[in-house]
Design a protein around this motif. Structure first.
Motif, mmCIF file in Angstrom:
data_model
loop_
_atom_site.group_PDB
_atom_site.id
_atom_site.type_symbol
_atom_site.label_atom_id
_atom_site.label_comp_id
_atom_site.label_asym_id
_atom_site.label_seq_id
_atom_site.Cartn_x
_atom_site.Cartn_y
_atom_site.Cartn_z
ATOM 1 N N CYS A 136 26.019 40.084 32.268
ATOM 2 C CA CYS A 136 27.193 39.981 33.116
ATOM 3 C C CYS A 136 27.869 41.409 33.410
ATOM 4 O O CYS A 136 28.244 42.122 32.598
ATOM 5 C CB CYS A 136 28.174 39.031 32.311
ATOM 6 S SG CYS A 136 27.710 37.570 31.942
ATOM 7 N N PRO A 180 30.592 42.713 34.624
ATOM 8 C CA PRO A 180 31.937 43.310 34.129
ATOM 9 C C PRO A 180 31.678 43.849 32.466
ATOM 10 O O PRO A 180 32.470 44.772 32.114
ATOM 11 C CB PRO A 180 32.904 42.118 34.092
ATOM 12 C CG PRO A 180 32.585 41.276 35.184
ATOM 13 C CD PRO A 180 30.874 41.371 35.275
ATOM 14 N N HIS A 233 29.412 47.126 32.702
ATOM 15 C CA HIS A 233 29.690 48.188 33.149
ATOM 16 C C HIS A 233 31.166 48.357 32.395
ATOM 17 O O HIS A 233 31.439 49.446 32.099
ATOM 18 C CB HIS A 233 29.897 48.198 34.525
ATOM 19 C CG HIS A 233 28.738 47.898 35.249
ATOM 20 N ND1 HIS A 233 27.792 48.959 35.687
ATOM 21 C CD2 HIS A 233 28.016 46.869 35.997
ATOM 22 C CE1 HIS A 233 26.767 48.474 36.363
ATOM 23 N NE2 HIS A 233 26.947 46.948 36.378
ATOM 24 N N LEU A 238 40.690 44.388 32.976
ATOM 25 C CA LEU A 238 39.608 43.718 33.894
ATOM 26 C C LEU A 238 38.573 43.009 33.341
ATOM 27 O O LEU A 238 38.294 42.108 34.120
ATOM 28 C CB LEU A 238 39.067 44.897 34.775
ATOM 29 C CG LEU A 238 39.592 45.563 36.008
ATOM 30 C CD1 LEU A 238 38.639 46.521 36.593
ATOM 31 C CD2 LEU A 238 39.742 44.345 36.858
ATOM 32 N N ARG A 274 35.751 37.299 32.014
ATOM 33 C CA ARG A 274 34.613 37.499 32.952
ATOM 34 C C ARG A 274 33.402 37.900 32.480
ATOM 35 O O ARG A 274 32.839 38.654 32.755
ATOM 36 C CB ARG A 274 35.089 38.839 34.218
ATOM 37 C CG ARG A 274 36.460 38.335 34.650
ATOM 38 C CD ARG A 274 36.997 39.496 35.412
ATOM 39 N NE ARG A 274 36.143 39.889 36.824
ATOM 40 C CZ ARG A 274 35.687 41.244 36.988
ATOM 41 N NH1 ARG A 274 36.175 42.076 36.505
ATOM 42 N NH2 ARG A 274 34.908 41.246 38.287
ATOM 43 N N GLY A 275 32.834 36.753 31.898
ATOM 44 C CA GLY A 275 31.699 36.846 31.251
ATOM 45 C C GLY A 275 31.026 35.295 30.828
ATOM 46 O O GLY A 275 31.832 34.581 30.802
ATOM 47 N N ALA A 276 29.723 35.170 30.502
ATOM 48 C CA ALA A 276 29.340 34.036 30.140
ATOM 49 C C ALA A 276 29.577 33.529 28.762
ATOM 50 O O ALA A 276 29.984 32.595 28.247
ATOM 51 C CB ALA A 276 27.772 33.882 30.050
ATOM 52 N N TRP A 286 28.710 34.233 35.971
ATOM 53 C CA TRP A 286 28.541 35.588 35.574
ATOM 54 C C TRP A 286 26.979 36.265 35.438
ATOM 55 O O TRP A 286 26.762 37.357 35.425
ATOM 56 C CB TRP A 286 29.363 36.037 34.514
ATOM 57 C CG TRP A 286 30.728 36.012 34.967
ATOM 58 C CD1 TRP A 286 31.747 35.244 34.519
ATOM 59 C CD2 TRP A 286 31.514 36.821 35.793
ATOM 60 N NE1 TRP A 286 32.987 35.322 35.215
ATOM 61 C CE2 TRP A 286 32.790 36.430 36.024
ATOM 62 C CE3 TRP A 286 31.145 37.890 36.703
ATOM 63 C CZ2 TRP A 286 33.892 36.927 36.765
ATOM 64 C CZ3 TRP A 286 32.345 38.746 37.175
ATOM 65 C CH2 TRP A 286 33.362 37.893 37.537
ATOM 66 N N ASP A 342 36.212 44.547 41.734
ATOM 67 C CA ASP A 342 36.651 45.791 40.709
ATOM 68 C C ASP A 342 35.718 46.836 41.130
ATOM 69 O O ASP A 342 35.147 47.012 42.029
ATOM 70 C CB ASP A 342 36.229 44.954 39.379
ATOM 71 C CG ASP A 342 34.690 44.816 39.105
ATOM 72 O OD1 ASP A 342 33.769 45.241 39.697
ATOM 73 O OD2 ASP A 342 34.442 44.305 38.010
ATOM 74 N N ASP A 343 35.877 47.965 40.313
ATOM 75 C CA ASP A 343 35.145 49.168 40.391
ATOM 76 C C ASP A 343 33.683 49.082 40.534
ATOM 77 O O ASP A 343 33.057 49.939 40.994
ATOM 78 C CB ASP A 343 35.387 49.916 39.058
ATOM 79 C CG ASP A 343 36.995 50.265 38.825
ATOM 80 O OD1 ASP A 343 37.766 49.448 39.232
ATOM 81 O OD2 ASP A 343 37.156 51.241 38.339
ATOM 82 N N TRP A 344 33.182 48.145 40.274
ATOM 83 C CA TRP A 344 31.588 48.049 40.157
ATOM 84 C C TRP A 344 31.015 46.589 41.179
ATOM 85 O O TRP A 344 30.126 46.254 41.294
ATOM 86 C CB TRP A 344 31.020 47.662 38.740
ATOM 87 C CG TRP A 344 31.539 48.717 37.774
ATOM 88 C CD1 TRP A 344 31.237 49.811 37.787
ATOM 89 C CD2 TRP A 344 32.623 48.411 36.872
ATOM 90 N NE1 TRP A 344 31.756 50.368 36.650
ATOM 91 C CE2 TRP A 344 32.743 49.745 36.067
ATOM 92 C CE3 TRP A 344 33.424 47.331 36.724
ATOM 93 C CZ2 TRP A 344 33.669 49.896 35.283
ATOM 94 C CZ3 TRP A 344 34.320 47.391 35.517
ATOM 95 C CH2 TRP A 344 34.575 48.827 34.824
ATOM 96 N N TYR A 398 32.111 43.692 41.334
ATOM 97 C CA TYR A 398 32.016 42.406 40.958
ATOM 98 C C TYR A 398 33.354 41.574 41.210
ATOM 99 O O TYR A 398 34.497 42.102 41.210
ATOM 100 C CB TYR A 398 31.927 42.288 39.469
ATOM 101 C CG TYR A 398 30.545 42.666 38.920
ATOM 102 C CD1 TYR A 398 29.589 41.768 38.899
ATOM 103 C CD2 TYR A 398 30.299 43.946 38.757
ATOM 104 C CE1 TYR A 398 28.076 42.164 38.398
ATOM 105 C CE2 TYR A 398 28.768 44.332 38.293
ATOM 106 C CZ TYR A 398 27.767 43.385 38.319
ATOM 107 O OH TYR A 398 26.727 44.034 37.976
ATOM 108 N N PRO A 399 33.195 40.378 41.608
ATOM 109 C CA PRO A 399 34.413 39.742 42.040
ATOM 110 C C PRO A 399 35.628 39.588 41.202
ATOM 111 O O PRO A 399 35.465 39.383 39.869
ATOM 112 C CB PRO A 399 34.191 38.167 42.537
ATOM 113 C CG PRO A 399 32.690 38.096 41.750
ATOM 114 C CD PRO A 399 32.018 39.343 41.431
ATOM 115 N N LEU A 400 36.779 39.588 41.513
ATOM 116 C CA LEU A 400 38.052 39.383 40.978
ATOM 117 C C LEU A 400 38.932 38.386 41.654
ATOM 118 O O LEU A 400 39.238 38.646 42.645
ATOM 119 C CB LEU A 400 38.940 40.710 40.801
ATOM 120 C CG LEU A 400 38.606 41.667 39.634
ATOM 121 C CD1 LEU A 400 39.299 43.069 40.245
ATOM 122 C CD2 LEU A 400 38.957 41.295 38.338
#
Lengths: 414, 76
Positions: A331, A333, A336, A367, A371-373, B13, B33-35, B37-39
């Motif tokens: 994933c 987020p 990275h 952030l 935001r992950g599985a 994700w 976001d910075d990379w 990826y959706p927010l």
């Protein structure tokens, strides 16, 4: 006051030095696995208030209940002894010395949730625990009606996560999968699956024998019972102990040979957990409910003592590096975000960053959450946020002066 | 009844590879976001924006997005 007024429960019986408790000794001490019907077993667990001991702290009775009410068809029980948490060893200690108590719990779980097979999933690096579990399965092979097999969990922090465990058992890939479906809906071979930590199962085996009232007779009203904890760091007698829930960190640290003035901070709950300062933590009870109210987690019962005077920024950077490396990398987020957080923390620790780095850390930390599985990014973010809270002035000092008060102390002395 | 509550965007994700097209199409609903990826901005997506967001969902090269009725799926 002792840390275990009623005496040990999970670790009752012969002293560990004798190796795994044999099936004969186990039967002589506790008798056969009780013949308790599924409904009575689940009700007893619900009444007990037992919370899962793998890290999530989910009520065990409710988890078993969901499977009895969920999809029909034979289920699977996964005995989770992966224990990938670097400073925790309580699961392997339990499996090594009390394998039959764990198996009793697994058999009771299978009976309660309608499972015809059990998978014992033990970390491949935990050689003694695996050997003890395998020997215990062998010893009762003629008496158990369900199929039991062992699977070695690959080394890795996320291997023990429930969906990762199911994924590995199904296809040899120990990375978490997207939910839904949860393992309880479609797990091993697509069947409803109960993934339960070994300590939770061992306790279910005791609750089946002695009842919810017995379970609740020690501990705190909201979170009764005892628990296994692993103490590490600035103490003279680190290792696994059984404590009454609600025992304070101070009582535990003293029992492990530590002193108040040697405690700078304490990491509780695991790498997924949080720092708490020595001042705040000393009198705090290790009680899942009370800890949650303070934004902390009991987790897997890890209590790691950070020595007074040592650099909290460096300790934090080291753990963040591990968290980033142990991301399954699936994933974005998490992949990275954790790498960015870890790299920045490492530069701060080395004194090669400025104040903007702290802002970056705080922004990235906010952030990645949710935001992950799986909860790897959430755990890492909560850990990082606690580091900034507890070691904030150290972080600023590193950013401003490029060094910390730990250096200063040694300079002053010389 | 539940249509009145609007819509939730569910992100897989594991599938998402950070192409960021979704955020480029409806930036006031999906940030990046910075990379890249959706927010997703908090709160349900109102009914009158549904078709625009559906277009963003359809444009995802990884098929990582799904629109569901608000509250019908757990948040993760």
């Amino acid at each position: 006051m002792g840390i275990l007024p009623g005496g040990p429960r999970l670790l009752a019986g012969p002293p560990p030095r004798g190796g795994p408790e044999s099936y004969g000794d186990h039967l002589a001490r506790l008798g056969q696995t009780p013949a308790i019907g599924p409904e009575d077993m689940v009700t007893e667990l619900e009444l007990s208030g037992l919370l899962g001991r793998g890290g999530g702290g989910f009520p065990v009775g409710r988890k078993w209940r969901a499977l009895t009410e969920g999809p029909r068809g034979p289920a699977v029980v996964v005995v989770n002894g992966a224990e990938g948490e670097p400073r925790s060893s309580k699961d392997r200690v339990l499996m090594t010395y009390r394998p039959h108590l764990v198996l009793d719990g697994a058999v009771l779980a299978a009976n309660a949730v309608g499972a015809d097979s059990i998978v014992v999933y033990v970390g491949e690096e935990h050689g003694r625990a695996r050997a003890a579990m395998a020997a215990a399965i062998e010893a009762r092979s003629s008496t158990v009606l369900v199929s039991i097999r062992t699977v070695a969990a690959p080394i890795g922090y996320v291997s023990g996560e429930a969906t990762a465990a199911v994924h590995f058992i199904n296809s040899g890939d120990a990375r978490p999968t997207a939910t839904p479906p949860r393992p309880s809906e479609a797990g091993v071979r697509g069947r409803p699956t109960l993934v339960q930590n070994v300590e939770s199962l061992a306790y279910a085996a005791l609750i089946a024998r002695f009842g919810a009232g017995w379970f609740r007779s020690v501990g705190r009203r909201e979170t009764p019972g005892t628990a296994l904890v692993t103490v590490s760091g600035a103490v003279s007698a680190p290792g696994v102990r059984e404590i009454e829930l609600g025992t304070t960190i101070g009582e535990l640290v003293e029992a492990a040979g530590g002193r108040r003035d040697s405690v700078g901070a304490v990491l509780v709950g695991g790498y997924f957990g949080a720092w708490i300062s020595g001042d705040e933590g000393w009198a705090m009870g290790l009680d899942p409910q009370a800890m949650r109210a303070r934004g902390l987690t009991f987790g897997c019962g890890m209590v790691s003592v950070h020595p007074a005077g040592a650099c909290g920024v460096a300790a934090t950077a080291e753990i963040m590096a591990f968290m980033a490396e142990s991301s399954a990398g699936q994933c974005g987020p998490c992949l990275h975000g954790l790498r960015s957080i870890a790299d920045t923390a490492a530069r701060l620790a080395a004194g090669r960053s400025d104040a903007a780095a702290i802002d970056d850390l705080e922004r990235w930390t906010s952030l990645v959450t949710g935001r992950g599985a799986c909860r790897q990014p959430d755990g890492a973010a909560a850990f990082m946020a606690s580091a900034v809270r507890v070691f904030g002035s150290e972080f600023e000092r590193h950013a401003r002066l490029g060094r910390c008060s730990a250096d200063e102390a040694s300079v002053d002395v010389s | 009844m539940s249509a009145d509550l609007g819509w939730d965007l569910v992100i897989d994700w594991i599938r998402c590879d950070g192409y960021g097209l979704c955020g480029d199409l409806v930036p006031d609903i999906i940030g990046l976001d910075d990379w890249r990826y959706p927010l997703v901005h908090p709160g349900p997506i109102p009914n009158d924006r549904r078709h625009e967001v559906q277009r963003a969902v359809d444009c995802c090269p990884m098929r990582a997005l799904k629109l569901v009725r608000a509250g019908s799926m757990p948040r993760r």
